[in-house]
Scaffold this motif. Structure first.
Motif, PDB file in Angstrom:
ATOM      1  N   LYS A 157       0.990   6.300   1.823  1.00 20.85           N
ATOM      2  CA  LYS A 157       0.142   5.105   1.822  1.00 20.85           C
ATOM      3  C   LYS A 157      -1.056   5.344   0.934  1.00 20.85           C
ATOM      4  CE  LYS A 157       1.194   2.327   5.591  1.00 20.85           C
ATOM      5  NZ  LYS A 157       0.846   0.937   5.459  1.00 20.85           N
ATOM      6  N   ASN A 198       0.803  -1.238   0.000  1.00 18.67           N
ATOM      7  CA  ASN A 198       0.000   0.000   0.000  1.00 18.67           C
ATOM      8  C   ASN A 198       0.827   1.275   0.000  1.00 18.67           C
ATOM      9  OD1 ASN A 198      -1.889  -2.122   1.417  1.00 18.67           O
ATOM     10  ND2 ASN A 198      -3.182  -0.549   0.490  1.00 18.67           N
ATOM     11  N   GLU A 257      -5.050   3.766   0.270  1.00 18.51           N
ATOM     12  CA  GLU A 257      -6.006   3.040   1.096  1.00 18.51           C
ATOM     13  C   GLU A 257      -6.837   2.029   0.324  1.00 18.51           C
ATOM     14  OE1 GLU A 257      -7.936   6.308   2.984  1.00 18.51           O
ATOM     15  OE2 GLU A 257      -6.004   6.993   3.739  1.00 18.51           O
ATOM     16  N   GLU A 258      -6.744   2.066  -0.990  1.00 19.09           N
ATOM     17  CA  GLU A 258      -7.512   1.138  -1.801  1.00 19.09           C
ATOM     18  C   GLU A 258      -6.871  -0.252  -1.730  1.00 19.09           C
ATOM     19  OE1 GLU A 258      -6.409   4.060  -2.780  1.00 19.09           O
ATOM     20  OE2 GLU A 258      -8.200   5.230  -3.242  1.00 19.09           O
ATOM     21  N   GLN A 279      -6.804  13.279   5.305  1.00 19.30           N
ATOM     22  CA  GLN A 279      -6.855  11.873   4.963  1.00 19.30           C
ATOM     23  C   GLN A 279      -6.940  11.029   6.212  1.00 19.30           C
ATOM     24  OE1 GLN A 279      -3.572  11.116   2.510  1.00 19.30           O
ATOM     25  NE2 GLN A 279      -4.042  12.811   1.158  1.00 19.30           N
ATOM     26  N   ARG A 280      -7.669   9.933   6.024  1.00 19.58           N
ATOM     27  CA  ARG A 280      -7.780   9.006   7.135  1.00 19.58           C
ATOM     28  C   ARG A 280      -6.451   8.317   7.371  1.00 19.58           C
ATOM     29  NH1 ARG A 280     -10.845   5.110   4.934  1.00 19.58           N
ATOM     30  NH2 ARG A 280     -11.249   6.352   3.103  1.00 19.58           N
ATOM     31  N   ARG A 281      -6.237   7.969   8.604  1.00 21.87           N
ATOM     32  CA  ARG A 281      -5.039   7.180   8.865  1.00 21.87           C
ATOM     33  C   ARG A 281      -5.243   5.787   8.298  1.00 21.87           C
ATOM     34  NH1 ARG A 281      -1.650   9.853  11.841  1.00 21.87           N
ATOM     35  NH2 ARG A 281      -2.437  11.337  13.368  1.00 21.87           N
ATOM     36  N   SER A 282      -4.205   5.280   7.751  1.00 20.14           N
ATOM     37  CA  SER A 282      -4.340   3.969   7.139  1.00 20.14           C
ATOM     38  C   SER A 282      -4.297   2.895   8.204  1.00 20.14           C
ATOM     39  CB  SER A 282      -3.197   3.759   6.160  1.00 20.14           C
ATOM     40  OG  SER A 282      -3.217   2.432   5.758  1.00 20.14           O
ATOM     41  N   SER A 283      -5.051   1.860   7.962  1.00 13.07           N
ATOM     42  CA  SER A 283      -5.018   0.744   8.899  1.00 13.07           C
ATOM     43  C   SER A 283      -4.106  -0.351   8.412  1.00 13.07           C
ATOM     44  CB  SER A 283      -6.433   0.181   9.039  1.00 13.07           C
ATOM     45  OG  SER A 283      -6.866  -0.220   7.767  1.00 13.07           O
ATOM     46  N   SER A 284      -3.415  -0.074   7.339  1.00 13.48           N
ATOM     47  CA  SER A 284      -2.636  -1.159   6.735  1.00 13.48           C
ATOM     48  C   SER A 284      -1.176  -1.106   7.141  1.00 13.48           C
ATOM     49  CB  SER A 284      -2.755  -1.075   5.216  1.00 13.48           C
ATOM     50  OG  SER A 284      -2.373   0.202   4.801  1.00 13.48           O
ATOM     51  N   ARG A 285      -0.901  -0.424   8.236  1.00 12.24           N
ATOM     52  CA  ARG A 285       0.491  -0.243   8.620  1.00 12.24           C
ATOM     53  C   ARG A 285       1.222  -1.570   8.812  1.00 12.24           C
ATOM     54  NH1 ARG A 285       1.580   3.276  13.768  1.00 12.24           N
ATOM     55  NH2 ARG A 285      -0.625   3.415  13.433  1.00 12.24           N
ATOM     56  N   ARG A 287     -10.737   7.645  -3.662  1.00 11.85           N
ATOM     57  CA  ARG A 287     -10.609   8.903  -2.946  1.00 11.85           C
ATOM     58  C   ARG A 287      -9.634   9.803  -3.709  1.00 11.85           C
ATOM     59  NH1 ARG A 287      -6.751   9.772   1.664  1.00 11.85           N
ATOM     60  NH2 ARG A 287      -6.443  11.498   0.238  1.00 11.85           N
TER      61      ARG A 287
END
Ligand SMILES: Nc1ncnc2c1ncn2[C@@H]1O[C@H](COP(=O)(O)OP(=O)(O)OP(=O)(O)O)[C@@H](O)[C@H]1O
Length: 587
Positions: free
Chosen positions: A193, A164, A195-196, A567-573, A210
């Motif tokens: 990052k 990502n 998010e898709e 932007q939202r924080r990514s959850s894919s860290r 987005r």
């Protein structure tokens, strides 16, 4: 309780992930912080507004490193550049053999209670960047070598996208190569990052849902969708840059050297054909599409222009340089392309010859000394400022046609007589820019070129005296740099009209930037750091560095091509993991 009964991960649980701080060999990937005193500084390798890069040696281990200084343009007001924080954070989380490794940070404590000290990012030293290698007229790539570099570039890109990360500044100058033939993607100053969902086989870069900041990627490597103002972009933007680099390795120079964004788009369409609903569906909904109507229509010329790459090479190139980002091949699919399995097969990195070191500053020094060089690309609307020269406000009908020569087709070919040391039989005659000075390939102190060097390089390198140039002053590269003009202005200080308030007004870039890397980038760097402080503490900070960079054409309008919004924080860290690199070299 037997071992079998003991509580622990059940077979249905996903396998435990390796902590991000540990590499595949179980060693800490990022050591933390050291004092700069642990290093002997050797020489300057590169310099930008964002930071200087020095070669150094670790005193106790003897390891050669590159120290990238983090420049604080206005430390008191701005504090630590948030873009550097982002770069560090992303680099710390990445672990792949084709991605530069951030080893540690080094701190230089300054005297005085109020000083913050200077910070350096510490990377393993790499002998070249790809742009530097390509500028050396005595280095000619042959096909097994190009395939080898392409595989590594695609592996690194695939890894980024599967984790990502968008690089957003893919170009030859950001690809580092060492003398073991390893290529690594560097400079994550614009990375972020996404998010898709990550790309899937056959799915190109997928679909973005987005908006992201539009003004990213150095112009010569910027894809058509960005030039037309797309903000819902995907990892496909990096693959366009990969395509440009791919063809650049054959040509020996950047293939699309636009002087402005408008000129850039024109050059792309001259190569790929004008956009239509068929080859770039939806292009007419993009804010910059009006500009397209002002030139063309152009017929596609790609296959004819690059026929020397062979049918498999042209096929891969055309898949990478698809106008339609959704149909642009992704990295994992590109790696499966027949190009890599047809003769001549890719070389193994260890089979590649070594070359004399070449870095950004070597090139700059030389170009500044050749004062009589004809003008290089004018830098286009990056230069729009108070004088308004060269820019376009984005309104149809106001087209500042590029007056520079750009990249005309008239290049001087050079026969390549060097044999491939490992049996490859394909030879390519790179077309050199006849305006280009020879690369200053100084051998490092104490370096004696071995047989391979003699085979691939001019023995001993070309000295400035050989060219009848005056002796090099101490630190010539630094002294030769364009004088910096007034300090950068921010949006607070200057707004309105089509004056790009993020663009410093110091004068011209001179003829040094054949590759379009440095002048634009220097300005951009300033923009990048300055823009941060106007943006609150979240979001797409790095993007501001390019804000307004040619923005007239990118459809951002006077309000700006930048500004990715909150932007939202990514959850894919936690998705970062090392992937085994396919042993494709041995096919
Ligand atoms: N690990 C390294 N080893 C050797 N040289 C390096 C290394 N990292 C960077 N360099 C040299 O320094 C130059 C600038 O590095 P980098 O792109 O990371 O910095 P930058 O400030 O973003 O510069 P630019 O604005 O020109 O992109 C590179 O083009 C390369 O020549």
């Amino acid at each position: 309780m037997t071992k079998r009964d003991s509580p622990g991960p059940s077979s249905s649980e996903p396998p435990r992930k390796r902590p991000l701080s540990i590499d595949a060999n179980g060693k800490p990937r990022f050591r933390g912080c050291d004092s700069i005193k642990a290093y002997d500084i050797l020489e300057k390798l590169g310099e930008g507004t964002f930071g200087e890069v020095h070669k150094a040696r670790h005193k106790s281990t003897g390891a050669l490193v590159a120290l990238k200084k983090i420049l604080m343009h206005n430390a008191k007001e701005d504090g630590f550049p948030i873009t550097s924080l982002r770069e560090i954070k992303i680099l710390k989380a990445l672990s792949h053999k084709n991605i530069i490794r951030l080893m540690e940070m080094a701190v230089e404590q300054e005297r005085g209670p109020a000083t913050r000290g200077t910070l350096y990012m510490v990377f393993p030293y790499m002998h070249h960047d790809l742009a530097g290698l390509l500028e050396n007229p005595d280095v000619t790539f042959i096909e097994p070598q190009i395939k080898c570099y392409m595989i590594q570039l695609l592996e690194g890109t695939k890894y980024l996208h599967q984790n990502n990360i968008l690089h957003r500044d893919m170009k030859a100058a950001n690809l580092l190569i060492d003398n073991r033939g390893i290529l690594q993607i560097a400079d994550f100053g614009l990375a972020r990052k996404f998010e898709e969902p990550v790309p899937v086989p056959g799915g190109g870069g997928g679909v973005a849902d987005r908006d992201y900041t539009n003004c990213v990627v150095t112009r010569w490597y910027r894809p058509p969708e960005l030039l037309l103002g797309e903000r819902k972009y995907t990892s496909a933007i990096d693959l366009w840059g990969v395509g440009c680099v791919f063809a650049e390795m054959y040509r020996g120079r950047p293939i699309l050297q636009g002087n402005t964004d408008m000129d850039q788009a024109m050059k792309i369409f001259q190569l790929c054909g004008s956009p239509t609903q068929k080859n770039m569906p939806g292009f007419d909904r993009l804010p910059g599409c009006d500009g397209v109507k002002l030139f063309g229509p152009y017929q596609r010329t790609l296959e004819g222009q690059y026929s020397s790459m062979g049918s498999a090479g042209v096929s891969l190139l055309s898949q990478l340089l698809k106008l339609d980002p959704q149909r642009r091949v992704n990295a994992m699919d590109a790696l499966k392309h027949e190009y890599f399995t047809t003769d001549p097969l890719p070389a193994k990195p260890s089979d590649l010859p070594s070359f004399e070191d070449s870095h950004e500053l070597d090139r700059k020094k030389f170009r500044h000394q050749k004062a009589h060089l004809p003008p290089a690309p004018a830098g286009g609307s990056v230069g729009i400022g108070q004088d308004g020269a060269g820019g376009w406000s984005g309104r149809a009908g106001e087209v500042p046609w590029a007056n520079g020569s750009g990249a005309g087709p008239s290049r001087v070919g050079r026969p390549n007589n060097e044999p491939w040391p490992n049996g490859g039989n394909q030879r390519y005659s790179r077309q050199h820019d006849n305006r280009m000075p020879p690369h200053d390939s100084r051998a490092p102190p104490g370096h004696r070129p071995g047989p391979e060097h003699r085979q691939w390089n001019r023995p001993g390198g070309l000295d400035h005296r050989e060219l009848g140039l005056p002796p090099r002053p101490p630190q010539a590269g630094h002294m030769d740099r364009e004088p910096r003009g007034p300090p950068l202005r921010t949006s607070r200080g200057n707004g309105g009209g089509n004056v790009d308030t993020y663009i410093p007004s110091y004068g011209g870039g001179g003829p040094d930037d054949r590759r379009g890397n440095n002048r634009g980038r220097d300005w951009d760097r300033g923009d990048r750091d300055r823009g941060d402080r106007d943006r609150g503490d979240r979001g797409d900070r790095g993007d501001r560095r390019d804000r307004g960079h040619d923005r007239g054409y990118n459809g951002g309008g006077p309000g700006g091509g930048g500004g990715g919004g909150i932007q939202r924080r990514s959850s894919s860290r936690d998705r970062h993991r090392e992937e085994p690199v396919n042993n494709i070299y041995r096919r």
